[in-house]
Write a protein that holds these residues in place. Structure first.
Motif, PDB file in Angstrom:
ATOM      1  N   ALA A 186       6.414   8.987  -0.633  1.00 43.50           N
ATOM      2  CA  ALA A 186       5.299   8.533   0.209  1.00 43.50           C
ATOM      3  C   ALA A 186       5.850   7.494   1.173  1.00 43.50           C
ATOM      4  CB  ALA A 186       4.190   7.916  -0.641  1.00 43.50           C
ATOM      5  N   THR A 187       4.958   6.951   1.980  1.00 45.29           N
ATOM      6  CA  THR A 187       5.306   5.811   2.830  1.00 45.29           C
ATOM      7  C   THR A 187       4.694   4.566   2.206  1.00 45.29           C
ATOM      8  OG1 THR A 187       5.416   7.129   4.848  1.00 45.29           O
ATOM      9  CG2 THR A 187       5.072   4.768   5.111  1.00 45.29           C
ATOM     10  N   TYR A 188       5.486   3.517   2.093  1.00 46.17           N
ATOM     11  CA  TYR A 188       5.029   2.281   1.475  1.00 46.17           C
ATOM     12  C   TYR A 188       4.868   1.223   2.565  1.00 46.17           C
ATOM     13  CZ  TYR A 188       5.864   4.586  -2.889  1.00 46.17           C
ATOM     14  OH  TYR A 188       5.794   5.489  -3.924  1.00 46.17           O
ATOM     15  N   TYR A 226       0.850  -1.180   0.000  1.00 42.90           N
ATOM     16  CA  TYR A 226       0.000   0.000   0.000  1.00 42.90           C
ATOM     17  C   TYR A 226       0.889   1.235   0.000  1.00 42.90           C
ATOM     18  CZ  TYR A 226      -4.133  -2.759   1.282  1.00 42.90           C
ATOM     19  OH  TYR A 226      -5.168  -3.650   1.288  1.00 42.90           O
ATOM     20  N   ARG A 227       0.340   2.285  -0.566  1.00 41.80           N
ATOM     21  CA  ARG A 227       1.020   3.572  -0.522  1.00 41.80           C
ATOM     22  C   ARG A 227       0.206   4.483   0.384  1.00 41.80           C
ATOM     23  NH1 ARG A 227       2.999   7.756  -4.979  1.00 41.80           N
ATOM     24  NH2 ARG A 227       2.605   9.656  -3.769  1.00 41.80           N
ATOM     25  N   GLN A 228       0.904   5.199   1.284  1.00 37.54           N
ATOM     26  CA  GLN A 228       0.203   6.142   2.153  1.00 37.54           C
ATOM     27  C   GLN A 228       0.879   7.498   2.076  1.00 37.54           C
ATOM     28  OE1 GLN A 228       0.064   5.307   6.414  1.00 37.54           O
ATOM     29  NE2 GLN A 228      -1.893   6.388   6.598  1.00 37.54           N
ATOM     30  N   ASP A 229       0.125   8.483   1.659  1.00 39.51           N
ATOM     31  CA  ASP A 229       0.614   9.851   1.661  1.00 39.51           C
ATOM     32  C   ASP A 229       0.357  10.458   3.039  1.00 39.51           C
ATOM     33  OD1 ASP A 229      -0.522   9.687  -1.557  1.00 39.51           O
ATOM     34  OD2 ASP A 229       1.541  10.263  -1.116  1.00 39.51           O
ATOM     35  N   CYS A 230       1.076  11.526   3.323  1.00 37.96           N
ATOM     36  CA  CYS A 230       1.015  12.150   4.653  1.00 37.96           C
ATOM     37  C   CYS A 230      -0.422  12.516   5.019  1.00 37.96           C
ATOM     38  CB  CYS A 230       1.905  13.379   4.672  1.00 37.96           C
ATOM     39  SG  CYS A 230       2.081  14.096   6.308  1.00 37.96           S
ATOM     40  N   ARG A 231      -0.867  12.032   6.170  1.00 35.56           N
ATOM     41  CA  ARG A 231      -2.171  12.362   6.720  1.00 35.56           C
ATOM     42  C   ARG A 231      -3.349  11.862   5.856  1.00 35.56           C
ATOM     43  NH1 ARG A 231      -1.083  16.080  10.782  1.00 35.56           N
ATOM     44  NH2 ARG A 231      -3.205  16.864  10.917  1.00 35.56           N
ATOM     45  N   LYS A 232      -3.083  10.824   5.070  1.00 34.65           N
ATOM     46  CA  LYS A 232      -4.132  10.233   4.236  1.00 34.65           C
ATOM     47  C   LYS A 232      -4.258   8.744   4.546  1.00 34.65           C
ATOM     48  CE  LYS A 232      -4.966  13.889   1.629  1.00 34.65           C
ATOM     49  NZ  LYS A 232      -6.300  14.553   1.590  1.00 34.65           N
ATOM     50  N   GLU A 233      -5.319   8.143   4.012  1.00 35.01           N
ATOM     51  CA  GLU A 233      -5.478   6.713   4.212  1.00 35.01           C
ATOM     52  C   GLU A 233      -4.602   5.933   3.234  1.00 35.01           C
ATOM     53  OE1 GLU A 233      -7.479   8.645   2.582  1.00 35.01           O
ATOM     54  OE2 GLU A 233      -8.614   7.577   1.027  1.00 35.01           O
ATOM     55  N   PRO A 234      -4.246   4.698   3.563  1.00 32.13           N
ATOM     56  CA  PRO A 234      -3.473   3.866   2.635  1.00 32.13           C
ATOM     57  C   PRO A 234      -4.291   3.522   1.399  1.00 32.13           C
ATOM     58  CG  PRO A 234      -3.428   2.959   4.855  1.00 32.13           C
ATOM     59  CD  PRO A 234      -4.505   4.000   4.824  1.00 32.13           C
ATOM     60  N   LYS A 235      -3.597   3.410   0.279  1.00 33.86           N
ATOM     61  CA  LYS A 235      -4.254   3.004  -0.961  1.00 33.86           C
ATOM     62  C   LYS A 235      -3.454   1.871  -1.576  1.00 33.86           C
ATOM     63  CE  LYS A 235      -6.563   7.353  -1.818  1.00 33.86           C
ATOM     64  NZ  LYS A 235      -6.830   8.474  -2.748  1.00 33.86           N
ATOM     65  N   LEU A 236      -4.157   0.891  -2.094  1.00 29.96           N
ATOM     66  CA  LEU A 236      -3.508  -0.286  -2.637  1.00 29.96           C
ATOM     67  C   LEU A 236      -2.636   0.066  -3.833  1.00 29.96           C
ATOM     68  CD1 LEU A 236      -3.271  -3.393  -2.474  1.00 29.96           C
ATOM     69  CD2 LEU A 236      -5.030  -3.474  -4.242  1.00 29.96           C
TER      70      LEU A 236
END
Lengths: 110, 117
Positions: free
Chosen positions: A84-86, A36-46
């Motif tokens: 992003a954060t993975y 998943y990829r997660q951008d700052c202050r957002k929900e994770p997205k596949l």
């Protein structure tokens, strides 16, 4: 040993670079794996799912090594927007609940 | 595609009050939903599994009376943080799977950022 473990990074790479992250898991019975990829202050997205040996989608390649119990994510030709954060995710037990790794932070710089 | 919606996206409350967060599956039925909590720069920690029509299953260390979960219908699960304290300030995210497989991908709500003063 943690159920799902990732190198937290951060990884700082220039645009155009190739970067790879690893994720190890402890449950040898796990059948499916996700990045998943997660951008700052957002929900994770596949980003990608892996059910067999690997998966490829454009610049992204995920590979599974069951013998060593790890999955990897390779990003080619890095873009600034890849910053992003993975998160690595592995359904546990009967697959009912999903455990996430701590995440790997990536910074792509111009 | 499948969409999970969460509300409110942000909430600020005083210590001692209770806050309810809703999680809805918009175009599919979810017999099971998952509630996660995330502290800044940390990973998602599973709090509990919400089961439609039955009690939620809590992870070790999560207080059942503190974090009340109700899954009254196939499209709605709620998390109530009771008697909130500043240490409860966090990002709460719900998720659900589409279909009957237990090993499929999770779809996440937008998350709810709770700040307790």
């Amino acid at each position: 040993r943690k159920e799902v473990e990732q190198d937290p990074g951060p990884f700082n790479v220039p645009e155009g670079a190739t970067v790879a992250f690893n994720c190890t898991y402890s449950n040898s019975a796990s059948q499916s794996f996700f990045w998943y990829r997660q951008d700052c202050r957002k929900e994770p997205k596949l980003l990608m799912s892996v059910y067999s040996s690997g998966n490829e989608d454009g610049r992204f390649t995920a590979q599974l090594n069951r013998a060593s119990q790890y999955i990897s994510l390779l990003i080619r030709d890095s873009k600034l927007s890849d910053s992003a954060t993975y998160l690595c995710a592995v359904p546990q037990g009967g697959g009912f609940k999903t455990i996430f790794g701590a995440g790997t932070r990536l910074f792509v710089k111009a | 595609g499948a969409v999970v919606s969460q509300h409110p996206s942000r909430v600020i409350c005083k210590s001692g009050t209770s806050v309810k967060i809703e999680c809805r599956s918009l175009d599919f039925q979810a017999t099971t939903m998952f509630w996660y909590r995330q502290f800044p720069k940390k990973s998602l920690m599973l709090m509990a599994t919400s089961n439609e029509g039955s009690k939620a299953t809590y992870e070790q260390g999560v207080e059942k009376d503190k974090f009340l979960i109700n899954h009254a219908s196939l499209t709605l699960s709620t998390l109530t943080v009771t008697s909130a304290h500043p240490e409860d300030s966090s990002f709460y995210i719900c998720s659900a799977r589409v279909g009957s497989t237990n090993t499929g991908e999770l779809f996440f709500g937008e998350g709810s950022r709770l700040t307790v003063l």
